[in-house]
Design an enzyme around this catalytic site. Sequence first.
Site, PDB file in Angstrom:
ATOM      1  N   ASN A 130     -55.594   2.073   4.703  1.00 60.23           N
ATOM      2  CA  ASN A 130     -54.925   0.861   4.419  1.00 60.23           C
ATOM      3  C   ASN A 130     -53.575   0.666   5.042  1.00 60.23           C
ATOM      4  O   ASN A 130     -53.244  -0.440   5.674  1.00 60.23           O
ATOM      5  CB  ASN A 130     -55.006   0.427   3.009  1.00 60.23           C
ATOM      6  CG  ASN A 130     -54.276   1.057   1.953  1.00 60.23           C
ATOM      7  OD1 ASN A 130     -54.082   2.257   2.372  1.00 60.23           O
ATOM      8  ND2 ASN A 130     -54.059   0.908   0.989  1.00 60.23           N
ATOM      9  N   GLU A 228     -50.995   8.883  -5.553  1.00 57.74           N
ATOM     10  CA  GLU A 228     -50.996   7.547  -5.658  1.00 57.74           C
ATOM     11  C   GLU A 228     -52.146   6.863  -5.648  1.00 57.74           C
ATOM     12  O   GLU A 228     -52.749   6.878  -4.441  1.00 57.74           O
ATOM     13  CB  GLU A 228     -50.014   7.051  -4.435  1.00 57.74           C
ATOM     14  CG  GLU A 228     -48.741   7.665  -4.310  1.00 57.74           C
ATOM     15  CD  GLU A 228     -47.830   7.041  -5.592  1.00 57.74           C
ATOM     16  OE1 GLU A 228     -48.307   5.922  -6.316  1.00 57.74           O
ATOM     17  OE2 GLU A 228     -46.640   7.427  -5.900  1.00 57.74           O
ATOM     18  N   CYS A 262     -53.350  -1.323  -2.744  1.00 59.94           N
ATOM     19  CA  CYS A 262     -53.195  -0.488  -3.959  1.00 59.94           C
ATOM     20  C   CYS A 262     -52.494  -1.501  -4.827  1.00 59.94           C
ATOM     21  O   CYS A 262     -52.614  -1.580  -6.278  1.00 59.94           O
ATOM     22  CB  CYS A 262     -52.667   0.753  -4.051  1.00 59.94           C
ATOM     23  SG  CYS A 262     -51.306   1.142  -3.351  1.00 59.94           S
ATOM     24  N   GLU A 429     -42.979   7.984  -5.254  1.00 56.78           N
ATOM     25  CA  GLU A 429     -42.440   8.066  -3.715  1.00 56.78           C
ATOM     26  C   GLU A 429     -41.431   6.949  -3.422  1.00 56.78           C
ATOM     27  O   GLU A 429     -40.999   6.305  -4.327  1.00 56.78           O
ATOM     28  CB  GLU A 429     -43.713   7.423  -3.099  1.00 56.78           C
ATOM     29  CG  GLU A 429     -45.063   8.339  -3.280  1.00 56.78           C
ATOM     30  CD  GLU A 429     -46.086   8.299  -2.182  1.00 56.78           C
ATOM     31  OE1 GLU A 429     -46.616   7.516  -1.728  1.00 56.78           O
ATOM     32  OE2 GLU A 429     -46.077   9.521  -1.557  1.00 56.78           O
TER      33      GLU A 429
END
Length: 450
Positions: A130, A228, A262, A429
């Site tokens: 993505n 993630e 996400c 992150e």
Amino acid sequence: MSLTVLNPATEDVIAELEPAGAEETDAAVARALAAYPAWRAVAPGDRARLLRRLATLVEDHAEELARIESRNVGKPISGARGEVGMIADVFHFYAGAVDKHHGQTIPVAGGVDFTFREPLGVVGLIVPWNFPLNIASWKLGPALACGNTVVLKPAELTPLSALRLAELALEAGIPEGVLDVVAGPGRIVGQRLVEHPDVAKIGFTGSTEVGRSVMEGAAGTIKRVTLELGGKSANVVFADADLERAAAAAPYAVFDNAGQDCCARSRILVERSGYDRFVDALVTATRNVKVGDPASEDTEMGPLISAEHRAKVASYVDGATLFTGDAPEGRGFYFPCTLVEATNDDRVAREEVFGPVAAVIPFDDEADAVRIANDTPYGLSGSIWTRDGARALRVARALETGVISINSNSSVRVATPFGGFKQSGFGRELGLNALDGYSEVKNVFYSTAS
Ligand code: NDP
């Protein structure tokens, strides 16, 4: 079998690659292991200079990288340019962080105690389709800054930008073996990285389902993992908010990247007393989203990534909708912006659709909003819209989610930590926090006894 790479807006083949398998993965890990001692020994200032050079090369090649990403993912070119800008900023940020991630001295009896931040060794990075290069950079920046060497596995559907970045890394002077890209299927290349005894850590972004198997596979060698994963984030709109502003912003929080995000605020929770006014404005704003050719400068939403994914997204829309937008017909995996009224128990509100479908859910009061927002296995991001500052902070503390914005829908910044609660994963992150995921604390006691 070759790896066929498509343009999802036209369904044209844009590349045919020889896919890597387990053997190529082992060879890349061996190269990374061989490169590790010299890379970790590079003086901090020199490592920073190399990362800065990479950042500058990304800037110099920004248009080329944006076009690769736009063609391979179907992203609108304007958004792809923004992503490439962020990638350069990420490398600049971690170049600047190399000499700021240091240890402590700790008061103890009988000597001096101090800590080092040691690199982990070879890290395997597995990224999705993505935001292929963007998400890769979030992991590469801190991993390389800390002195690790890297084997990066892009998604099969979108390997092109990562392969180009590896060339730019060599051009920047980053030694061979420090950053290798292995393009091949997840169940072979990804799985091999997860189980490989010489890989010390896996940084993974993708589905919760595969994240679970990464965690299981990593257990065999007690690998470190950062995960993630998916999300089902709530955009909580109270009736006292600037409803027009909240409604104008809401479509872009779900339909950006065609909903394949996400962080998508795919559950829009609206207080009943403002519901009708908000929904009217939301429908108007959604009608204005420009869907079409990703290469056009004014396109805001392109196609989905694949025919298979479009069929999955379509399976969530099986009844009346509040609104269904237009989408190009014919070639390309387009799907229209779709708003559905739902309860939080409906499948569209429980599962990550990963497409341009938003569930609009009414709520009664603050307690009800928090209950509904938290009634999900996920916990990645979310938004709160209200003019009541105290309530904004109360709700922000009550939401079980890693990243929240108030009177805004933006989650991701280079300098701030990003990551999930619950089944959205763990580890952080971006920001300085990411460095902790790519280093180990070593404690040293030095006796001063004579
Ligand atoms: P996956 O989790 O399947 O893919 C993510 C990465 O993991 C890809 O590089 C993939 O490789 C790799 N992979 C697949 N299987 C394994 C394995 N057994 N071991 C190690 N690595 C593996 O996500 P999808 O791309 O299939 O998307 C499915 C759903 O996941 C989406 O619909 C969405 O709900 C969610 N998702 C969430 C993302 C997020 O940002 N949180 C990103 C992408 C997806 P390859 O693709 O090459 O086979």
